[in-house]
Design a protein around this motif. Structure first.
Motif, PDB file in Angstrom:
ATOM      1  N   LYS A 245       5.139  52.238  53.210  1.00  0.00           N
ATOM      2  CA  LYS A 245       4.892  52.384  54.649  1.00  0.00           C
ATOM      3  C   LYS A 245       4.321  51.097  55.245  1.00  0.00           C
ATOM      4  O   LYS A 245       4.668  50.707  56.364  1.00  0.00           O
ATOM      5  N   PHE A 246       3.453  50.429  54.498  1.00  0.00           N
ATOM      6  CA  PHE A 246       2.903  49.156  54.986  1.00  0.00           C
ATOM      7  C   PHE A 246       4.009  48.100  55.094  1.00  0.00           C
ATOM      8  O   PHE A 246       4.050  47.332  56.061  1.00  0.00           O
ATOM      9  N   ASN A 247       4.891  48.072  54.113  1.00  0.00           N
ATOM     10  CA  ASN A 247       6.034  47.152  54.177  1.00  0.00           C
ATOM     11  C   ASN A 247       6.933  47.477  55.367  1.00  0.00           C
ATOM     12  O   ASN A 247       7.434  46.578  56.056  1.00  0.00           O
ATOM     13  N   GLU A 248       7.120  48.760  55.600  1.00  0.00           N
ATOM     14  CA  GLU A 248       7.943  49.213  56.725  1.00  0.00           C
ATOM     15  C   GLU A 248       7.318  48.780  58.047  1.00  0.00           C
ATOM     16  O   GLU A 248       8.014  48.315  58.958  1.00  0.00           O
ATOM     17  N   ALA A 249       6.013  48.919  58.147  1.00  0.00           N
ATOM     18  CA  ALA A 249       5.304  48.511  59.364  1.00  0.00           C
ATOM     19  C   ALA A 249       5.480  47.018  59.622  1.00  0.00           C
ATOM     20  O   ALA A 249       5.702  46.587  60.756  1.00  0.00           O
ATOM     21  N   GLU A 250       5.391  46.234  58.563  1.00  0.00           N
ATOM     22  CA  GLU A 250       5.551  44.781  58.699  1.00  0.00           C
ATOM     23  C   GLU A 250       6.952  44.422  59.187  1.00  0.00           C
ATOM     24  O   GLU A 250       7.119  43.565  60.064  1.00  0.00           O
ATOM     25  N   LEU A 251       7.958  45.083  58.638  1.00  0.00           N
ATOM     26  CA  LEU A 251       9.346  44.772  58.991  1.00  0.00           C
ATOM     27  C   LEU A 251       9.711  45.239  60.394  1.00  0.00           C
ATOM     28  O   LEU A 251      10.542  44.623  61.064  1.00  0.00           O
ATOM     29  N   LEU A 252       9.097  46.321  60.842  1.00  0.00           N
ATOM     30  CA  LEU A 252       9.425  46.863  62.162  1.00  0.00           C
ATOM     31  C   LEU A 252       9.074  45.902  63.293  1.00  0.00           C
ATOM     32  O   LEU A 252       9.806  45.796  64.277  1.00  0.00           O
ATOM     33  N   PHE A 253       7.957  45.214  63.148  1.00  0.00           N
ATOM     34  CA  PHE A 253       7.519  44.341  64.237  1.00  0.00           C
ATOM     35  C   PHE A 253       6.822  43.112  63.650  1.00  0.00           C
ATOM     36  O   PHE A 253       5.599  42.967  63.723  1.00  0.00           O
ATOM     37  N   PRO A 254       7.600  42.201  63.042  1.00  0.00           N
ATOM     38  CA  PRO A 254       7.011  41.047  62.342  1.00  0.00           C
ATOM     39  C   PRO A 254       6.250  40.084  63.247  1.00  0.00           C
ATOM     40  O   PRO A 254       5.455  39.285  62.765  1.00  0.00           O
ATOM     41  N   GLN A 255       6.500  40.155  64.575  1.00  0.00           N
ATOM     42  CA  GLN A 255       5.783  39.265  65.493  1.00  0.00           C
ATOM     43  C   GLN A 255       4.358  39.747  65.769  1.00  0.00           C
ATOM     44  O   GLN A 255       3.529  39.009  66.294  1.00  0.00           O
ATOM     45  N   SER A 256       4.085  40.974  65.412  1.00  0.00           N
ATOM     46  CA  SER A 256       2.774  41.551  65.706  1.00  0.00           C
ATOM     47  C   SER A 256       1.695  40.979  64.789  1.00  0.00           C
ATOM     48  O   SER A 256       1.960  40.660  63.622  1.00  0.00           O
ATOM     49  N   PRO A 257       0.473  40.851  65.300  1.00  0.00           N
ATOM     50  CA  PRO A 257      -0.643  40.416  64.444  1.00  0.00           C
ATOM     51  C   PRO A 257      -0.893  41.372  63.276  1.00  0.00           C
ATOM     52  O   PRO A 257      -1.495  40.994  62.276  1.00  0.00           O
ATOM     53  N   TRP A 258      -0.425  42.605  63.428  1.00  0.00           N
ATOM     54  CA  TRP A 258      -0.633  43.605  62.383  1.00  0.00           C
ATOM     55  C   TRP A 258       0.351  43.459  61.226  1.00  0.00           C
ATOM     56  O   TRP A 258       0.187  44.097  60.186  1.00  0.00           O
ATOM     57  N   ALA A 259       1.360  42.637  61.399  1.00  0.00           N
ATOM     58  CA  ALA A 259       2.354  42.460  60.334  1.00  0.00           C
ATOM     59  C   ALA A 259       1.710  41.848  59.087  1.00  0.00           C
ATOM     60  O   ALA A 259       1.927  42.311  57.964  1.00  0.00           O
ATOM     61  N   ALA A 260       0.916  40.800  59.294  1.00  0.00           N
ATOM     62  CA  ALA A 260       0.243  40.148  58.163  1.00  0.00           C
ATOM     63  C   ALA A 260      -0.736  41.102  57.489  1.00  0.00           C
ATOM     64  O   ALA A 260      -0.831  41.148  56.254  1.00  0.00           O
ATOM     65  N   LYS A 261      -1.451  41.861  58.299  1.00  0.00           N
ATOM     66  CA  LYS A 261      -2.404  42.831  57.744  1.00  0.00           C
ATOM     67  C   LYS A 261      -1.673  43.896  56.928  1.00  0.00           C
ATOM     68  O   LYS A 261      -2.156  44.334  55.877  1.00  0.00           O
ATOM     69  N   SER A 262      -0.503  44.288  57.400  1.00  0.00           N
ATOM     70  CA  SER A 262       0.298  45.276  56.674  1.00  0.00           C
ATOM     71  C   SER A 262       0.710  44.738  55.304  1.00  0.00           C
ATOM     72  O   SER A 262       0.712  45.469  54.309  1.00  0.00           O
ATOM     73  N   ALA A 263       1.044  43.447  55.256  1.00  0.00           N
ATOM     74  CA  ALA A 263       1.440  42.823  53.988  1.00  0.00           C
ATOM     75  C   ALA A 263       0.284  42.845  52.988  1.00  0.00           C
ATOM     76  O   ALA A 263       0.477  43.145  51.802  1.00  0.00           O
ATOM     77  N   ILE A 264      -0.911  42.535  53.464  1.00  0.00           N
ATOM     78  CA  ILE A 264      -2.086  42.555  52.584  1.00  0.00           C
ATOM     79  C   ILE A 264      -2.392  43.977  52.121  1.00  0.00           C
ATOM     80  O   ILE A 264      -2.732  44.211  50.959  1.00  0.00           O
ATOM     81  N   MET A 265      -2.259  44.923  53.028  1.00  0.00           N
ATOM     82  CA  MET A 265      -2.552  46.316  52.683  1.00  0.00           C
ATOM     83  C   MET A 265      -1.566  46.845  51.640  1.00  0.00           C
ATOM     84  O   MET A 265      -1.935  47.648  50.774  1.00  0.00           O
ATOM     85  N   ALA A 266      -0.327  46.399  51.709  1.00  0.00           N
ATOM     86  CA  ALA A 266       0.658  46.795  50.694  1.00  0.00           C
ATOM     87  C   ALA A 266       0.217  46.282  49.322  1.00  0.00           C
ATOM     88  O   ALA A 266       0.271  47.002  48.318  1.00  0.00           O
ATOM     89  N   ALA A 267      -0.242  45.029  49.298  1.00  0.00           N
ATOM     90  CA  ALA A 267      -0.727  44.442  48.043  1.00  0.00           C
ATOM     91  C   ALA A 267      -1.956  45.187  47.532  1.00  0.00           C
ATOM     92  O   ALA A 267      -2.071  45.480  46.336  1.00  0.00           O
ATOM     93  N   TYR A 268      -2.862  45.494  48.445  1.00  0.00           N
ATOM     94  CA  TYR A 268      -4.088  46.207  48.061  1.00  0.00           C
ATOM     95  C   TYR A 268      -3.763  47.588  47.498  1.00  0.00           C
ATOM     96  O   TYR A 268      -4.376  48.033  46.520  1.00  0.00           O
ATOM     97  N   ALA A 269      -2.797  48.254  48.109  1.00  0.00           N
ATOM     98  CA  ALA A 269      -2.390  49.580  47.628  1.00  0.00           C
ATOM     99  C   ALA A 269      -1.920  49.494  46.175  1.00  0.00           C
ATOM    100  O   ALA A 269      -2.319  50.299  45.330  1.00  0.00           O
ATOM    101  N   TYR A 270      -1.099  48.505  45.880  1.00  0.00           N
ATOM    102  CA  TYR A 270      -0.631  48.323  44.502  1.00  0.00           C
ATOM    103  C   TYR A 270      -1.798  48.012  43.564  1.00  0.00           C
ATOM    104  O   TYR A 270      -1.883  48.534  42.448  1.00  0.00           O
TER     105      TYR A 270
END
Length: 282
Positions: free
Chosen positions: A61-86
């Motif tokens: 879901k975090f990866n999906e969020a990043e891909l949906l709107f990569p221009q958003s400031p939340w995209a980078a945070k989503s990428a980190i959260m995906a890593a943290y989840a793993y």
């Protein structure tokens, strides 16, 4: 009459183009807002799944969020959260992949220090012991050194220093393990070089005393008396009360006797004499 007709046609054309452009702009704004909402929903779903313990779905879901709107400031945070989840469920390889991708994709993001720390921890958690492959150890150390060098005033710097101390203990143990092997096989030069590495690169570890003593021994065996004395002097200056220093002293003085041990022996003799003396009056 013809010119008036042309003017009217031009006005109609411009009006039509302006109208279409305005509609396109509105459609674009609507789509952008819609994408941002979808991203927000995906991020919230990811966070919910993370709290629930389904880290794989959370990362998805975090990866999906990043891909949906990569221009958003939340995209980078989503990428980190995906890593943290793993990371939370020991999927270290996946966490490493996500973090390395994040550092390449978002090189100027404000949370880079956290990414370096989490990356260092992902490598660190895969360390087994000093006899195994050193890649995880060295990769981990590199990330923690980056934090200390580039982010010295952050909350992660102190923990990074502590982790490096632990890593150095492992690396020193690796050198000692190999050095002892060479020593056992009487391969003096390779052993000498390994012990030197411990003294030079890992002199804050618990192995420094023994390494210095071994350098005293080996140099003495090789006839390099001055070198041997140099290391003995260093050992004595820093660890005068240690057993390794006493062992080094014996290298030069075969008749050396440990004063403390001799004193203890003397006390035992005195106690024995006193007991025998008391026995005369019983």
């Amino acid at each position: 009459m013809l010119s008036k007709l042309k003017i009217i046609l031009l006005l109609i054309t411009f009006t039509f183009i302006w109208s279409c452009g305005d509609k396109t702009k509105k459609i674009s704004e609507i789509v952008e807002v819609d994408m941002e909402m979808q991203m927000s929903d995906a991020y919230k779903e990811g966070y919910f799944e993370l709290q629930r313990g389904d880290v794989l779905l959370a990362a998805k879901k975090f990866n999906e969020a990043e891909l949906l709107f990569p221009q958003s400031p939340w995209a980078a945070k989503s990428a980190i959260m995906a890593a943290y989840a793993y990371y939370t469920q020991y999927y270290y390889s996946d966490a490493i992949f996500e973090l390395e991708r994040y550092l390449v994709t978002y090189p100027n993001h404000k949370d880079k220090v956290y990414a370096h720390f989490l990356l260092g921890m992902s490598f660190y958690e895969q360390i087994v012991d000093e006899k195994k492959d050193l890649k995880s150890i060295l990769d981990s150390k590199e990330q923690f050194e980056t934090i200390i060098r580039d982010y010295p005033s952050t909350e992660f710097a102190m923990d990074a220093k502590f982790k490096i101390d632990l890593i150095n203990e492992i690396l020193a143990a690796k050198e000692m393990y190999i050095a002892r092997y060479y020593l056992k096989k009487t391969k003096w030069i390779p052993a000498l070089n390994r012990f030197k590495t411990v003294v030079k690169d890992y002199n804050t570890t618990i192995y420094t005393e023994e390494a210095l003593h071994r350098l005293v021994e080996i140099n003495y065996r090789l006839g390099l008396i001055n070198e041997s004395k140099k290391y003995a002097s260093t050992l004595g200056y820093n660890y005068q009360s240690s057993d390794w220093y006493k062992n080094s002293y014996k290298v030069f003085n075969k008749d050396y006797r440990d004063g403390v041990k001799e004193l203890q022996k003397d006390k035992k003799k005195k106690i024995g004499l006193i007991k025998r003396f008391k026995g005369l009056f019983e």
